[in-house]
Scaffold this motif. Structure first.
Motif, PDB file in Angstrom:
ATOM      1  N   GLY A  94      46.472  41.576  25.125  1.00  0.00           N
ATOM      2  CA  GLY A  94      47.563  42.539  24.253  1.00  0.00           C
ATOM      3  C   GLY A  94      46.846  44.321  23.554  1.00  0.00           C
ATOM      4  N   GLY A  95      46.362  45.058  24.334  1.00  0.00           N
ATOM      5  CA  GLY A  95      46.407  46.093  23.279  1.00  0.00           C
ATOM      6  C   GLY A  95      44.713  45.709  22.536  1.00  0.00           C
ATOM      7  N   ILE A  96      43.662  45.938  23.385  1.00  0.00           N
ATOM      8  CA  ILE A  96      42.474  45.213  22.511  1.00  0.00           C
ATOM      9  C   ILE A  96      41.327  46.846  23.012  1.00  0.00           C
ATOM     10  N   TYR A 155      41.623  32.563  39.257  1.00  0.00           N
ATOM     11  CA  TYR A 155      42.221  33.501  40.270  1.00  0.00           C
ATOM     12  C   TYR A 155      43.425  32.920  40.172  1.00  0.00           C
ATOM     13  N   GLN A 156      44.645  33.879  39.964  1.00  0.00           N
ATOM     14  CA  GLN A 156      46.229  33.464  39.400  1.00  0.00           C
ATOM     15  C   GLN A 156      47.024  33.580  40.525  1.00  0.00           C
ATOM     16  N   VAL A 157      47.526  31.952  40.034  1.00  0.00           N
ATOM     17  CA  VAL A 157      48.648  31.465  40.344  1.00  0.00           C
ATOM     18  C   VAL A 157      50.323  31.951  39.691  1.00  0.00           C
ATOM     19  N   ILE A 193      40.999  41.756  28.052  1.00  0.00           N
ATOM     20  CA  ILE A 193      41.121  43.756  28.071  1.00  0.00           C
ATOM     21  C   ILE A 193      41.963  44.042  29.751  1.00  0.00           C
ATOM     22  N   GLY A 194      42.659  44.957  29.651  1.00  0.00           N
ATOM     23  CA  GLY A 194      42.681  45.321  30.749  1.00  0.00           C
ATOM     24  C   GLY A 194      43.000  46.993  30.544  1.00  0.00           C
ATOM     25  N   LEU A 195      43.794  47.295  29.680  1.00  0.00           N
ATOM     26  CA  LEU A 195      44.251  49.566  30.207  1.00  0.00           C
ATOM     27  C   LEU A 195      42.330  49.985  29.530  1.00  0.00           C
ATOM     28  N   SER A 196      42.241  48.688  28.215  1.00  0.00           N
ATOM     29  CA  SER A 196      40.525  49.549  27.423  1.00  0.00           C
ATOM     30  C   SER A 196      39.790  49.490  29.183  1.00  0.00           C
ATOM     31  N   VAL A 222      47.878  33.817  25.270  1.00  0.00           N
ATOM     32  CA  VAL A 222      49.089  34.706  24.682  1.00  0.00           C
ATOM     33  C   VAL A 222      48.875  36.074  25.059  1.00  0.00           C
ATOM     34  N   ASP A 223      49.795  36.828  25.759  1.00  0.00           N
ATOM     35  CA  ASP A 223      49.474  38.168  26.451  1.00  0.00           C
ATOM     36  C   ASP A 223      50.836  38.775  25.742  1.00  0.00           C
ATOM     37  N   SER A 224      50.706  40.004  24.466  1.00  0.00           N
ATOM     38  CA  SER A 224      51.472  40.025  23.171  1.00  0.00           C
ATOM     39  C   SER A 224      52.310  41.689  24.175  1.00  0.00           C
ATOM     40  N   GLY A 278      53.889  34.168  31.968  1.00  0.00           N
ATOM     41  CA  GLY A 278      55.019  35.939  31.851  1.00  0.00           C
ATOM     42  C   GLY A 278      53.654  36.328  31.193  1.00  0.00           C
ATOM     43  N   GLN A 279      54.003  37.778  31.354  1.00  0.00           N
ATOM     44  CA  GLN A 279      53.216  38.842  31.269  1.00  0.00           C
ATOM     45  C   GLN A 279      53.904  39.518  29.604  1.00  0.00           C
ATOM     46  N   GLY A 280      52.973  39.731  28.687  1.00  0.00           N
ATOM     47  CA  GLY A 280      53.146  40.519  28.034  1.00  0.00           C
ATOM     48  C   GLY A 280      54.004  41.389  28.189  1.00  0.00           C
ATOM     49  N   VAL A 290      46.668  29.044  31.655  1.00  0.00           N
ATOM     50  CA  VAL A 290      48.132  29.359  31.793  1.00  0.00           C
ATOM     51  C   VAL A 290      48.214  30.224  30.498  1.00  0.00           C
ATOM     52  N   LYS A 291      48.921  31.156  31.840  1.00  0.00           N
ATOM     53  CA  LYS A 291      49.208  32.382  30.368  1.00  0.00           C
ATOM     54  C   LYS A 291      50.809  32.795  30.589  1.00  0.00           C
ATOM     55  N   LEU A 292      51.274  33.160  28.824  1.00  0.00           N
ATOM     56  CA  LEU A 292      52.490  33.173  28.348  1.00  0.00           C
ATOM     57  C   LEU A 292      52.401  34.708  27.858  1.00  0.00           C
ATOM     58  N   GLY A 301      44.862  38.772  39.910  1.00  0.00           N
ATOM     59  CA  GLY A 301      46.464  39.626  40.088  1.00  0.00           C
ATOM     60  C   GLY A 301      47.332  39.160  40.780  1.00  0.00           C
ATOM     61  N   ASP A 302      48.342  39.754  40.666  1.00  0.00           N
ATOM     62  CA  ASP A 302      49.355  39.493  41.888  1.00  0.00           C
ATOM     63  C   ASP A 302      48.585  40.081  43.352  1.00  0.00           C
ATOM     64  N   GLY A 303      49.030  39.337  43.899  1.00  0.00           N
ATOM     65  CA  GLY A 303      48.842  39.646  46.183  1.00  0.00           C
ATOM     66  C   GLY A 303      47.633  39.506  45.760  1.00  0.00           C
ATOM     67  N   ILE A 327      37.605  40.346  31.903  1.00  0.00           N
ATOM     68  CA  ILE A 327      38.395  41.662  32.303  1.00  0.00           C
ATOM     69  C   ILE A 327      39.618  40.640  33.098  1.00  0.00           C
ATOM     70  N   THR A 328      41.197  41.057  32.454  1.00  0.00           N
ATOM     71  CA  THR A 328      42.103  40.160  33.292  1.00  0.00           C
ATOM     72  C   THR A 328      42.504  40.744  33.902  1.00  0.00           C
ATOM     73  N   GLY A 329      44.086  40.216  34.902  1.00  0.00           N
ATOM     74  CA  GLY A 329      43.859  39.732  35.604  1.00  0.00           C
ATOM     75  C   GLY A 329      45.220  41.408  36.513  1.00  0.00           C
ATOM     76  N   MET A 330      44.374  42.349  37.167  1.00  0.00           N
ATOM     77  CA  MET A 330      45.656  43.043  37.374  1.00  0.00           C
ATOM     78  C   MET A 330      45.817  43.400  39.354  1.00  0.00           C
ATOM     79  N   LEU A 359      52.381  44.262  23.696  1.00  0.00           N
ATOM     80  CA  LEU A 359      51.464  45.393  23.487  1.00  0.00           C
ATOM     81  C   LEU A 359      50.725  45.671  25.035  1.00  0.00           C
ATOM     82  N   ALA A 360      50.757  44.944  25.457  1.00  0.00           N
ATOM     83  CA  ALA A 360      50.008  44.619  26.514  1.00  0.00           C
ATOM     84  C   ALA A 360      50.277  45.318  27.816  1.00  0.00           C
ATOM     85  N   GLY A 361      49.011  45.925  28.453  1.00  0.00           N
ATOM     86  CA  GLY A 361      49.438  46.943  29.349  1.00  0.00           C
ATOM     87  C   GLY A 361      49.889  46.955  30.949  1.00  0.00           C
ATOM     88  N   THR A 362      50.332  47.157  31.216  1.00  0.00           N
ATOM     89  CA  THR A 362      51.188  46.434  32.847  1.00  0.00           C
ATOM     90  C   THR A 362      50.793  48.330  33.832  1.00  0.00           C
TER      91      THR A 362
HETATM   92  C1  LIG Z   1      47.156  48.283  36.269  1.00  0.00           C
HETATM   93  C2  LIG Z   1      47.143  46.973  35.901  1.00  0.00           C
HETATM   94  C3  LIG Z   1      47.839  45.719  36.168  1.00  0.00           C
HETATM   95  C4  LIG Z   1      48.165  44.817  36.253  1.00  0.00           C
HETATM   96  N1  LIG Z   1      48.265  43.436  37.407  1.00  0.00           N
HETATM   97  C5  LIG Z   1      48.910  42.375  36.467  1.00  0.00           C
HETATM   98  C6  LIG Z   1      48.807  41.175  37.260  1.00  0.00           C
HETATM   99  O1  LIG Z   1      48.677  41.339  38.367  1.00  0.00           O
HETATM  100  N2  LIG Z   1      49.150  39.594  37.159  1.00  0.00           N
HETATM  101  C7  LIG Z   1      48.918  39.477  35.495  1.00  0.00           C
HETATM  102  O2  LIG Z   1      49.033  38.663  35.058  1.00  0.00           O
HETATM  103  N3  LIG Z   1      49.328  40.866  34.804  1.00  0.00           N
HETATM  104  C8  LIG Z   1      48.123  42.430  35.263  1.00  0.00           C
HETATM  105  N4  LIG Z   1      48.250  42.961  34.399  1.00  0.00           N
HETATM  106  C9  LIG Z   1      48.785  42.458  33.278  1.00  0.00           C
HETATM  107  C10 LIG Z   1      47.620  42.367  32.353  1.00  0.00           C
HETATM  108  O3  LIG Z   1      46.531  40.688  33.187  1.00  0.00           O
HETATM  109  C11 LIG Z   1      47.125  41.836  30.838  1.00  0.00           C
HETATM  110  O4  LIG Z   1      47.932  40.751  30.874  1.00  0.00           O
HETATM  111  C12 LIG Z   1      47.478  43.137  29.960  1.00  0.00           C
HETATM  112  O5  LIG Z   1      46.497  44.464  30.540  1.00  0.00           O
HETATM  113  C13 LIG Z   1      46.696  42.962  28.395  1.00  0.00           C
HETATM  114  O6  LIG Z   1      46.905  44.365  28.181  1.00  0.00           O
HETATM  115  P1  LIG Z   1      45.476  45.491  28.158  1.00  0.00           P
HETATM  116  O7  LIG Z   1      45.953  46.536  28.920  1.00  0.00           O
HETATM  117  O8  LIG Z   1      46.250  46.294  26.587  1.00  0.00           O
HETATM  118  O9  LIG Z   1      44.136  44.462  27.266  1.00  0.00           O
HETATM  119  C14 LIG Z   1      48.596  43.790  34.733  1.00  0.00           C
HETATM  120  C15 LIG Z   1      47.838  44.877  33.682  1.00  0.00           C
HETATM  121  C16 LIG Z   1      47.544  46.697  34.151  1.00  0.00           C
HETATM  122  C17 LIG Z   1      47.357  47.802  33.231  1.00  0.00           C
END
Ligand SMILES: Cc1cc2nc3c(=O)[nH]c(=O)nc-3n(C[C@H](O)[C@H](O)[C@H](O)COP(=O)(O)O)c2cc1C
Ligand code: SF4
Lengths: 227, 434
Positions: free
Chosen positions: B295-297, B132-134, B316-319, B247-249, B157-159, B223-225, B115-117, B85-88, B251-254
């Motif tokens: 990114g979009g998995i 732990y994210q830096v 994975i994030g969004l899924s 490598v975060d594309s 960077g984030q995709g 290292v996340k790009l 994640g950030d924070g 599970i990715t950094g959120m 199509l990555a979530g946010t």
């Molecule tokens: C709600 C949410 C919060 C996120 N917060 C961070 C974050 O704090 N730091 C970071 O590097 N990426 C953050 N991301 C991006 C994810 O780490 C990741 O790159 C992305 O979710 C991967 O794509 P996917 O959602 O399609 O699986 C966040 C994504 C989401 C959906």
């Protein structure tokens, strides 16, 4: 006090030795550091460390508790993310001194490079000489005292926290403004300077945020309904 | 009557121009890109026939164990599945969502990421393997937390928003978040895009050494790009000493990004993996520096295709959020009333009004997500994905998901052939090769 001669040691060997002595509650002196990077990193307890000579990048960084006295210069990011403790540098600091520090005190005996106190989140950074451009860039909390001049864009995009400048301000950064320091603030600065053996009379100017960048000025329908 | 409408001024474009002329600024939203680009659905597996034989489903073993970061770390991450599970950030997500994700990861023997924070205590407690994210912002960054992490991830960077920092609207910067991040309450937080203490790849090498020294060379450094100039960036990150590269594309979530960056920057996941794999191969570090794709998995098929193209693991994030009930009507929610769109069309994480308690800091909304039930749902989903991967792997006659390779794939479109560097179905031709 136990001495470590760094001349023949790798950075790894040096830090392992240092950590073991600190664990053993010893005061430590490092000699011949030869401006190497990443010395005195990640120590999270009170201790006394003296360094005779100059250090490279990231020295005395990620600390919580130690008092580190460096007789020399330092490279970038001295005291990065300091949580608590004291760092005293006798000469010049490279860029990003005190980057993202959250507490404690850093004292620079001469000048500091660019971005001093960048992203600072607490504590006090005192620079006896001048500081470079973007001093206090995106600073969030804490206090920066520069007795000399500051370069361009001081306090750019700062949130909270205060920068005091005793000399000339080349230019203010985005969203930074000059305010008048109060008598109480001036006497606090005075005390901090005396504690660091800085004599002289300075006419400190105070720089704070104008807070114009705190918000996006317009919200979408959904964001409005959420407030 | 059949009406024609403009190709370029589609109803969406017209609405977008109206919105911006009302607002006077760029638009912000959550979720992920709305662009229609080449993705894993444009690839298919060439399962066994007479040229090779399959393994028995359920009966014969298929290894999914995954090791990340063994190049320098004394204790690499050892995961029971190549999916983590990715950094959120806690801030974008509620405390219950973060706790549920950490718990779910532990239930299936994989990792989750902060994640950030900063590091949330309940997440630390729930997640056995916490990355732990830096980040450039260093919000809440604490060396005590650093030393407790099982891996470290330096975010370049984030995709979803390459070249910019994080974003958290003031609606979500409430007491706890403002305190953890040392920010004034209620501000629209725009995190820095650059790290405060390093700029280029030479500095990054020193930053990596610093983090290693601070953690006694025990844990891997990722290292996340954001996937843009992948080839050069991957080489530079690997040369700087990364143990693993994420490598975060595009199509990555946010949780919040400017829409323009979501849709108009970065490259898709498929070519990002291929470019990263080739970059590592060129410098002799393929298989040594591990590659993580995100990114979009959405399924075990996506994850298996990512591994076949060269990834060692996926994040994975969004899924995972969807498994937690994102975009699903639940008792107590009313998407139309609360978000102005039906469940299934919500991308409004940035508003803080998430009707299912995931992307919110509102106490009452947060209660709509039970962390234990949520953890079970996400764990089920992770197990299902892992089983799907094993199923596909066995059907290809292989007993280890890490044995998947490009040769197992064919492309369904010319674009996918060129981006994945595999032949177009029905031909022997790999497009884009000179
Ligand atoms: C709600 C949410 C919060 C996120 N917060 C961070 C974050 O704090 N730091 C970071 O590097 N990426 C953050 N991301 C991006 C994810 O780490 C990741 O790159 C992305 O979710 C991967 O794509 P996917 O959602 O399609 O699986 C966040 C994504 C989401 C959906
Ligand atoms: S349901 Fe919640 S998590 Fe899902 S897109 Fe909407 S606000 Fe974001």
């Amino acid at each position: 006090m136990v001495s470590i001669d760094a001349a023949q040691l790798s950075t790894r060997e040096l830090n392992i030795k240092l950590n073991a002595l600190v664990e053993d509650n010893q005061d430590v002196k490092i000699i011949n550091p030869r401006a190497r990077h990443n010395v005195v990193v990640g120590i999270l307890k009170k201790c006394q460390i003296t360094v005779e000579g100059s250090l490279g990048y990231y020295c005395a960084s990620l600390l919580d508790g130690p008092t580190v006295c460096i007789e020399g210069n330092s490279g970038w990011a001295l005291g990065e993310n300091l949580m608590n403790g004291v760092i005293r540098l006798s000469k010049d600091a490279g860029a990003s001194v005190g980057a993202s520090m959250r507490g404690g005190e850093i004292f620079v005996g001469r000048n500091a490079g660019a971005r001093a106190g960048i992203s600072m989140k607490g504590g006090t950074l005192i620079i006896k000489g001048n500081a470079g451009f973007l001093t206090g860039f995106m600073m969030q909390k804490g206090t920066i005292i520069v007795c000399g001049d500051v370069g361009d864009a001081v306090g750019d995009s700062m949130y909270e926290g205060v920068i005091y400048v005793g000399g000339k301000i080349t230019s203010l950064g985005n969203d930074a403004k000059i305010a008048n320091p109060t008598q109480t603030e001036l006497s606090v600065i005075d005390k901090k300077l005396k504690k660091n053996n800085i004599a002289g009379s300075y006419k400190f100017k105070k720089i704070i945020s104008e807070k114009k960048l705190y918000h996006f000025d317009k919200l979408e329908r959904l964001e409005k309904s959420a407030i | 009557m059949v009406r024609r409408t403009s190709q370029i001024f589609s109803p969406w474009v017209i609405q977008d121009i109206h919105a911006k002329s009302d607002l006077g600024r760029y638009r912000i939203r959550g979720f992920s890109s709305f662009q229609d680009v080449t993705h894993f659905d444009d690839l298919t597996f060439l399962s066994t026939g007479l040229t090779r034989f399959p393994l028995e489903g359920y009966k014969e073993q298929c290894n999914t164990q995954t090791v990340i970061g063994s190049l320098n770390a004394k204790n690499p991450l050892i995961l029971d599945t190549p999916i983590y599970i990715t950094g959120m950030s806690y801030g974008a997500l509620s405390v219950n969502a973060k706790t549920a994700l950490g718990k779910a990861a532990s239930l299936v023997g994989t990792a989750s990421c902060t994640g950030d924070g900063g590091m949330l205590p309940s997440e630390r407690k729930a997640s056995n393997k916490l990355i732990y994210q830096v980040l450039p912002s260093r919000y809440g960054f604490n060396p005590h937390h650093l030393k407790k992490a099982q891996a470290i991830e330096i975010v370049v960077g984030q995709g979803a928003k390459p070249g910019t920092g994080g974003m958290l609207m003031g609606i979500k910067v409430l007491d706890n978040i403002s305190e953890m991040r040392d920010l004034p309450k209620g501000i629209d937080q725009r995190s820095p895009a650059r790290h405060p203490d390093w700029l280029g790849p030479d500095d990054l090498a020193m930053k990596i050494e610093q983090l290693r020294e601070a953690t006694n060379w025990t844990v891997p450094i990722h290292v996340k790009l954001g996937a843009c100039r992948v080839s050069d960036d991957v080489k530079l990150a690997a040369k700087a000493g990364a143990d693993a590269i994420v490598v975060d594309s595009m199509l990555a979530g946010t949780g919040a990004s400017s829409e323009i960056l979501l849709d108009h920057s970065g490259i898709p996941t498929v070519p990002a993996i291929v470019l990263a794999r080739e970059a590592l191969r060129e410098i002799g570090l393929n298989g040594k520096v591990h590659l993580i794709a995100s990114g979009g998995i959405r399924s075990g098929a996506d994850a298996a295709k990512a591994l076949a193209l060269g990834a060692d693991a996926v994040a994975i994030g969004l899924s995972a959020l969807i498994a937690l009930n994102c975009n699903r009507e639940i008792p107590g929610s009313n998407f139309m009333k609360e978000m102005g769109v039906p469940a299934g069309e919500c991308s409004h994480c940035h508003t803080g009004k998430c009707p299912v308690g995931i992307a919110t800091q509102d106490e009452n909304l947060t209660k709509r997500l039970d962390p234990d039930e949520g953890a079970e749902r996400v764990a089920n989903f992770l197990n299902a994905m892992t089983m799907e991967m094993s199923l596909l792997t066995r059907s290809l006659g292989k007993g280890d998901v890490h044995s998947l390779e490009p040769e197992d794939l064919a492309a369904l479109t010319i674009e996918a052939s060129a981006m994945a560097q595999v032949p177009l179905v029905g031909t022997n031709k790999i497009f884009g090769q000179s």
